[in-house]
Design a protein around this motif. Sequence first.
Motif, PDB file in Angstrom:
ATOM      1  N   HIS A  13      29.019  59.128 -32.127  1.00 49.95           N
ATOM      2  CA  HIS A  13      28.773  60.644 -32.135  1.00 49.95           C
ATOM      3  C   HIS A  13      28.947  61.372 -33.624  1.00 49.95           C
ATOM      4  O   HIS A  13      30.075  61.901 -33.723  1.00 49.95           O
ATOM      5  N   TYR A  14      27.927  61.237 -34.137  1.00 46.15           N
ATOM      6  CA  TYR A  14      27.711  61.957 -35.714  1.00 46.15           C
ATOM      7  C   TYR A  14      28.718  61.540 -36.280  1.00 46.15           C
ATOM      8  O   TYR A  14      29.497  62.227 -37.136  1.00 46.15           O
ATOM      9  N   LEU A  29      24.075  58.497 -32.754  1.00 46.35           N
ATOM     10  CA  LEU A  29      23.369  59.758 -32.841  1.00 46.35           C
ATOM     11  C   LEU A  29      23.148  60.328 -34.241  1.00 46.35           C
ATOM     12  O   LEU A  29      24.231  60.806 -34.797  1.00 46.35           O
ATOM     13  N   SER A  44      17.717  63.252 -30.317  1.00 41.35           N
ATOM     14  CA  SER A  44      18.531  64.139 -29.466  1.00 41.35           C
ATOM     15  C   SER A  44      19.208  63.661 -28.658  1.00 41.35           C
ATOM     16  O   SER A  44      19.279  62.525 -27.987  1.00 41.35           O
ATOM     17  N   GLU A  45      20.370  64.343 -28.098  1.00 39.90           N
ATOM     18  CA  GLU A  45      21.349  63.924 -27.220  1.00 39.90           C
ATOM     19  C   GLU A  45      20.980  63.612 -25.881  1.00 39.90           C
ATOM     20  O   GLU A  45      21.338  62.418 -25.194  1.00 39.90           O
ATOM     21  N   SER A  46      19.740  64.376 -25.402  1.00 41.01           N
ATOM     22  CA  SER A  46      19.188  63.834 -24.171  1.00 41.01           C
ATOM     23  C   SER A  46      18.575  62.670 -23.956  1.00 41.01           C
ATOM     24  O   SER A  46      18.723  61.804 -23.028  1.00 41.01           O
ATOM     25  N   VAL A  71      19.260  59.994 -25.733  1.00 41.70           N
ATOM     26  CA  VAL A  71      20.342  59.004 -26.048  1.00 41.70           C
ATOM     27  C   VAL A  71      21.057  58.813 -24.473  1.00 41.70           C
ATOM     28  O   VAL A  71      21.512  57.831 -24.121  1.00 41.70           O
ATOM     29  N   ILE A  72      21.406  60.053 -23.798  1.00 41.61           N
ATOM     30  CA  ILE A  72      22.195  59.926 -22.720  1.00 41.61           C
ATOM     31  C   ILE A  72      21.039  59.216 -21.599  1.00 41.61           C
ATOM     32  O   ILE A  72      21.646  58.315 -21.006  1.00 41.61           O
TER      33      ILE A  72
END
Length: 707
Positions: free
Chosen positions: A13-14, A63, A67-69, A71-72
């Motif tokens: 995460h980053y 990430l 976009s996080e969406s 990856v989710i």
Amino acid sequence: MDKKKLTVFPVFHYVEPSDVRYQRESFAKDFAKHENRFQDKIDDVKTWRAALTKVANLSGWHLKDISESEVIKEIIQRINSELDREVPLVSEHLVGMDSRVKELLDLCLAERLDCVRLVGICGMGGIGKTTLAREIYNRIFCKFEASSFIADVREESESRGLVSLQQTILSKFLMGAEKNISDVEEGKKILRKRLCNKKVLIVLDDVSDDKQLKALARKDWFGPGSIIIVTSRDSHLLNTYWDGVIDIYRAKGLNDDEALELFSLKAFKKPHPEENYVDLSINFVNYANGLPLALRVLGSSLFGKTLDVWRSARDKLEAKPNRDIMDVLKLSVDRLDDTQRDLFLDIACFFKEMDNYCIRDTLESLGHYTYDIDVLQGKSLITITSNGALWMHDLLKEMGRDIVRRESLEEPGKRSRLWSYKDVLHVLTSNAGTEVVEGIMLNMPIEAKEHLSAEAFSKMKILRFLKIGYVYPPRDRIGGPIQLPQGLNYLSNELRVIDWHGYPLKSMPTSFQPNKLVELRMRYSDIKQLWKGIMMLNELKLIDLSDSQNLIEIPDLSGAPNLKQLILQRCTRLYNIHASLGDLKRLIRLDLNGCKCLKSLPHKINLEALEFFNLSGCSKLKKFPYIVENMPRLWKLYLSETAIKDLSLLVIHSTGLIELDLRDCKNLSSLPIAICRLMSLKTLNLSGCSKLDELPENLRKLMAWRC
């Protein structure tokens, strides 16, 4: 992960995976604090460092500019896929499966990592294709990035459509990311786009149409190493569809021991029958003939039943087949076209147990197409053995006969085909035949005799197949099973095959115009003369009147230019053969063995296609006819026990001879020099040629060299 066997997916995460792996940047600072804080537990800190290094080496998500969406979504899909990939429940009662699974695994796991392969599991309905495919899937699905078992493709595509099946595959692989497919073509594009880089395992169960395959699995849609397993009753479907690496596994029935075990597991809940039920169990196992579907259905239906119920169930099967079994098997016939269906029914009713027939020729004689024979074989409805014999599973035969019975449950004379001894006698003795009857087969016990009226066949206008004889034909003539004291007024002009053992009359009905007749078999008949004058028989290919003791002459055959076989063995009163025999340019076999009254053949013969010529036992035959043209195809010539003196012309014109039998030719005093030029000759039998003093010198050398 190591102790509890959990699956770990890291999400970076980053942060950079390399910073985690080597504990750099913020990780370096934090671990410095940990080492200072936990000086008394420094080994724990080292374990944490090792754990982070190991985690960083696992496949996961990073990430960075994503976009996080998105990856989710990918995380959900991956987790769901892994949850689906838990080991399935072990199937119950997989009798005889180990050896079959091993054979199929050898195909599936062959080292072909750079291609997409199709593995087909083919066989008749109920043979266990789906069970085998499911077991293979359970054992190897974990070796693939994604997997899906699509059951009942035929039924699902007919009820819900192909788009629904495409959505099923996508939902398994992509967690519903592409659910709104508008049509089949769009579904194809999406499948290819989303799966082209994945190593996948897909099972398509019960495929019946190439449209289903084209919509669900193409070779260029999947990544290297992918395997598509297809179960189908039709092997041709797979061979013509897939242009890549393809392996076909033909599912086999159970052997006797396996069949008894499976039946017992269903009927008694244990792998062997109870003591008082052994013989009855064997009866049912024999009926099922190795078909797992039948064994399961019959065994389950008898569980917990008394001996009396078992006996009643056995007796009922003999009279009326089990509907659950028949309905499954009938699915294969429902998809046949009219000509293929007719062929299947003819085989089921007439030819399944007729091993003495040259089956393919006879089926073609009835108007069937070689193409359709191959279609039935491809659909697992028949099997052609290595020696060319035809085989059909007993339950498929029973299913075909059940289809015909249901044409008219009460009146056999209104069915298209008649084969049951009881039904045929009812129709012929009560004159109950109708215009729908196309074929009759009457096999009678050897001691049986029946008297029919002259009108027995009068209503059967489209009859094309007629076979009358014994269950086990006798070797010695004892007369035929059917007597016609009033004669015979009518036979259908549509007849293509007549096989009547012991035909009881001196001639055929005068009204009979057999323009469509292809095969005429009347062994042990009372026929004196076939016909008078010239009869146009362009379709006729075979005449077999062997052991017809009253036959005195062969009529003009010029109206039968396509005749291929003329078999007149032991027609002991035959003395005259019409000169037209010599002009049958398509005749392949001429068998006059044992025609001891025959003094001469046509003066000239022009039999350029002749391959087999048997004159053995024609003891009054002294001279061979003049041969107009060479007979290059003649490879078997039998002249034993004839009175022939000179072989000069015969040898000159028969350069392809392989076997020449001259046993007991008492008048033969010499052999022509030309016999030495028969370079193909392998067998020459001269035993009993008492006047033959010596062989040509070149022949002695030739035979010695060959020995």
